[in-house]
Design an enzyme around this catalytic site. Structure first.
Site, mmCIF file in Angstrom:
data_model
loop_
_atom_site.group_PDB
_atom_site.id
_atom_site.type_symbol
_atom_site.label_atom_id
_atom_site.label_comp_id
_atom_site.label_asym_id
_atom_site.label_seq_id
_atom_site.Cartn_x
_atom_site.Cartn_y
_atom_site.Cartn_z
ATOM 1 N N HIS A 141 0.850 -1.192 0.000
ATOM 2 C CA HIS A 141 0.000 0.000 0.000
ATOM 3 C C HIS A 141 0.882 1.238 0.000
ATOM 4 C CE1 HIS A 141 -3.239 2.779 0.978
ATOM 5 N NE2 HIS A 141 -4.047 1.820 0.564
ATOM 6 N N ASP A 169 -7.987 -5.325 -0.827
ATOM 7 C CA ASP A 169 -8.380 -6.152 -1.974
ATOM 8 C C ASP A 169 -8.117 -7.642 -1.762
ATOM 9 O OD1 ASP A 169 -9.440 -4.318 -3.888
ATOM 10 O OD2 ASP A 169 -7.425 -3.495 -4.126
HETATM 11 C C1 LIG Z 1 -7.736 -0.381 -3.040
HETATM 12 C C2 LIG Z 1 -6.339 -0.303 -3.437
HETATM 13 O O1 LIG Z 1 -6.009 0.367 -4.368
HETATM 14 S S1 LIG Z 1 -5.192 -1.118 -2.479
HETATM 15 C C3 LIG Z 1 -3.880 -1.523 -3.592
HETATM 16 C C4 LIG Z 1 -4.309 -2.556 -4.567
HETATM 17 N N1 LIG Z 1 -3.204 -2.948 -5.466
HETATM 18 C C5 LIG Z 1 -2.540 -4.091 -5.327
HETATM 19 O O2 LIG Z 1 -2.799 -4.908 -4.451
HETATM 20 C C6 LIG Z 1 -1.489 -4.350 -6.361
HETATM 21 C C7 LIG Z 1 -0.193 -4.841 -5.709
HETATM 22 N N2 LIG Z 1 0.450 -3.790 -4.955
HETATM 23 C C8 LIG Z 1 1.169 -2.808 -5.569
HETATM 24 O O3 LIG Z 1 1.336 -2.804 -6.792
HETATM 25 C C9 LIG Z 1 1.754 -1.695 -4.719
HETATM 26 O O4 LIG Z 1 2.011 -2.158 -3.411
HETATM 27 C C10 LIG Z 1 0.840 -0.452 -4.666
HETATM 28 C C11 LIG Z 1 0.472 -0.013 -6.088
HETATM 29 C C12 LIG Z 1 -0.425 -0.751 -3.911
HETATM 30 C C13 LIG Z 1 1.577 0.671 -3.942
HETATM 31 O O5 LIG Z 1 2.588 1.057 -4.771
HETATM 32 P P1 LIG Z 1 3.815 1.998 -4.399
HETATM 33 O O6 LIG Z 1 3.612 2.716 -3.145
HETATM 34 O O7 LIG Z 1 4.074 2.803 -5.621
HETATM 35 O O8 LIG Z 1 4.972 0.972 -4.161
HETATM 36 P P2 LIG Z 1 5.915 0.397 -5.290
HETATM 37 O O9 LIG Z 1 5.131 -0.252 -6.389
HETATM 38 O O10 LIG Z 1 6.877 1.470 -5.680
HETATM 39 O O11 LIG Z 1 6.651 -0.724 -4.455
HETATM 40 C C14 LIG Z 1 7.741 -0.511 -3.549
HETATM 41 C C15 LIG Z 1 8.548 -1.785 -3.461
HETATM 42 O O12 LIG Z 1 7.759 -2.821 -2.897
HETATM 43 C C16 LIG Z 1 7.556 -3.870 -3.828
HETATM 44 N N3 LIG Z 1 6.147 -4.228 -3.815
HETATM 45 C C17 LIG Z 1 5.093 -3.411 -3.611
HETATM 46 N N4 LIG Z 1 3.955 -4.103 -3.661
HETATM 47 C C18 LIG Z 1 4.293 -5.370 -3.912
HETATM 48 C C19 LIG Z 1 3.538 -6.543 -4.087
HETATM 49 N N5 LIG Z 1 2.212 -6.524 -4.010
HETATM 50 N N6 LIG Z 1 4.196 -7.697 -4.329
HETATM 51 C C20 LIG Z 1 5.530 -7.727 -4.380
HETATM 52 N N7 LIG Z 1 6.312 -6.636 -4.228
HETATM 53 C C21 LIG Z 1 5.685 -5.469 -3.999
HETATM 54 C C22 LIG Z 1 7.888 -3.274 -5.187
HETATM 55 O O13 LIG Z 1 8.289 -4.251 -6.116
HETATM 56 C C23 LIG Z 1 8.992 -2.320 -4.805
HETATM 57 O O14 LIG Z 1 10.173 -3.064 -4.616
HETATM 58 P P3 LIG Z 1 11.614 -2.443 -5.027
HETATM 59 O O15 LIG Z 1 11.760 -1.226 -4.184
HETATM 60 O O16 LIG Z 1 12.537 -3.557 -4.705
HETATM 61 O O17 LIG Z 1 11.509 -2.127 -6.479
HETATM 62 O O1 LIG Z 2 -5.713 4.630 -0.797
HETATM 63 C C1 LIG Z 2 -5.239 4.008 -1.753
HETATM 64 O O2 LIG Z 2 -4.190 4.350 -2.353
HETATM 65 C C2 LIG Z 2 -5.891 2.781 -2.238
HETATM 66 C C3 LIG Z 2 -6.900 2.207 -1.312
HETATM 67 O O3 LIG Z 2 -6.587 1.498 -0.375
HETATM 68 C C4 LIG Z 2 -8.294 2.570 -1.511
HETATM 69 O O4 LIG Z 2 -8.604 3.352 -2.419
HETATM 70 O O5 LIG Z 2 -9.159 2.065 -0.766
#
Ligand SMILES: CC(=O)SCCNC(=O)CCNC(=O)[C@H](O)C(C)(C)COP(=O)(O)OP(=O)(O)OC[C@H]1O[C@@H](n2cnc3c(N)ncnc32)[C@H](O)[C@@H]1OP(=O)(O)O
Ligand SMILES: O=C([O-])CC(=O)C(=O)O
Length: 371
Positions: free
Chosen positions: A257, A308
């Site tokens: 997150h 999620d």
């Molecule tokens: C309701 C919602 O929107 S909740 C989020 C729903 N999305 C997901 O579950 C998709 C999976 N999760 C992700 O892609 C990310 O954690 C996000 C998009 C939620 C947050 O993204 P950001 O804050 O931009 O983090 P970012 O993608 O830069 O990740 C930081 C580091 O953690 C790692 N990381 C983050 N999430 C994950 C994951 N789910 N699985 C594995 N590694 C992860 C990244 O690979 C990165 O590693 P690095 O620094 O070695 O390159």
């Molecule tokens: O806040 C965020 O970036 C994503 C999330 O968890 C939501 O929208 O519920």
């Protein structure tokens, strides 16, 4: 000027709707744990839109207004019937239908606060009808008209299946709606606010927000979680599947997150619901696989589950098609989007940040014949 990638840590608005401070989520100051245990979705809608809890009369009035506005124009149903439903993602269908719905709202471009509130009611009321109608149409079934005696959660499940939903299902679905209703300046809410800050209309704001929620890094992750659970299929496959993904630096959907560091407070509620509902429906496998995935991802990557992750097995237990999961999220989050849109209009200023230019400079124009 230096850009912050993904606007991480940038405070882009003031808001009195919801807050995330030290991993605690509140709606208008009420802890999400308190609301998840005690409030109905309609109470939360009122809270987000009025910044206070309703009394019994106000709550019943809102329920009646939502029920009375749930029917959609017949043109919208005909439009849904014309979509190439075997080829389009239901989120694309919802995005298109909400935009189309706006064409039939005579107040679509009336920007008074009273008219905006009336439109908020209409949009929140009609989205469950659109989602469930599309789901039935693509299966060759006729849409089911909303019932005036039911609350939003019960009506959604009724219009989806055509059967009177049982109490356990309605309560679980309602709780899921409460948990997803708002979340500060997440990507889709920010999108909605950027859109209406140009003084564009509410339908444009909601349409834009649906587009942003659709992506797998945001709301689209719940469908991807179920895809992963299905691919894994059995508890023995969890370890090799997840370890391979992590070794390949692939993201595990439903984890991580941008804001929470020590875990998403909504996840524990959905975990509990998943345990209970999967047991009731004979689908405990999905809960057990989920728990094992969580153990590995948490210990290997220190990444906690987000909202999620367990919502996937919850929605599957409620008999919802996997590609409709994000539409359930949208049904709930519409309440938050609308609250933010109304708040943006109340104290509007165009949202227009800057970009740090990293392209070439001092180029000299070369005439076409010399290129
Ligand atoms: C309701 C919602 O929107 S909740 C989020 C729903 N999305 C997901 O579950 C998709 C999976 N999760 C992700 O892609 C990310 O954690 C996000 C998009 C939620 C947050 O993204 P950001 O804050 O931009 O983090 P970012 O993608 O830069 O990740 C930081 C580091 O953690 C790692 N990381 C983050 N999430 C994950 C994951 N789910 N699985 C594995 N590694 C992860 C990244 O690979 C990165 O590693 P690095 O620094 O070695 O390159
Ligand atoms: O806040 C965020 O970036 C994503 C999330 O968890 C939501 O929208 O519920």
């Amino acid at each position: 000027m230096t850009a912050t990638k993904g606007l991480e840590g940038v405070v882009a608005a003031t808001s009195s709707i919801s807050s995330i401070i030290d991993d605690t989520l509140t709606y208008v100051g009420y802890d999400i744990d308190d609301l998840a245990e005690n409030a109905t979705f309609e109470e939360v809608v009122f809270l987000l839109w009025h910044r206070r809890l309703p009394n019994a009369v106000e709550l019943e009035d809102l329920r009646i207004q939502l029920a009375n506005n749930a029917e959609v124009p017949s043109q919208v149903i005909d439009h849904l019937k014309a979509y190439p439903s075997d080829k389009v993602h239901p989120m694309a269908a919802l995005r298109t239908a909400v935009s189309y719905l706006g064409l039939f709202d005579e107040e679509a471009d009336v920007q008074t606060s009273d008219a905006n509130y009336r439109k908020a009611i209409r949009i929140q009321a009609k989205i469950p009808t659109i989602v469930t109608a599309f789901s039935r149409i693509r299966k060759g079934l006729e849409p089911i008209a909303p019932r005036k005696d039911l609350g939003l959660a019960a009506n959604f499940l009724y219009m989806l299946s055509g059967k009177e939903p049982d109490k356990v299902a309605v309560e679980a679905f309602d709780k899921a709606l409460v948990l997803h209703a708002d979340h500060e300046l997440n990507a889709s809410t920010f999108t909605a606010r950027v859109c209406v800050a140009t003084l564009s209309d509410i339908y444009s704001g909601i349409t834009a927000a649906i587009g942003a929620l659709k992506g797998p890094l945001h709301g689209g992750a719940n469908e991807q979680v179920m895809k992963m659970l299905t691919e894994i299929g059995s508890i023995e496959n969890v370890e090799p599947y997840i370890r391979e993904k992590l070794a390949n630096k692939e993201k595990i959907m439903g984890f991580g997150h941008r804001v929470y560091r020590n875990g998403d407070p909504r996840a524990k509620h959905l975990r509990e619901m998943s345990e209970k509902l999967t047991k009731l429906t004979g689908k405990s496998k999905w809960y057990e696989i989920s728990v094992k995935i969580e153990q590995i991802v948490t210990s290997e990557k220190n990444l906690p589950a987000n909202v999620d992750f367990y919502s996937a097995s919850v929605y599957d237990s409620l008999g919802i098609d996997h590609d409709l999961f994000t539409l359930v999220f949208a049904t709930s989050r519409t309440s938050g989007w609308l609250a933010h849109i109304l708040e943006q209009y109340e104290n509007n200023r165009l949202i227009r940040p800057r970009a740090e230019y990293i392209g070439p400079s001092k180029q000299v124009y070369i005439p076409l014949e010399k290129r």
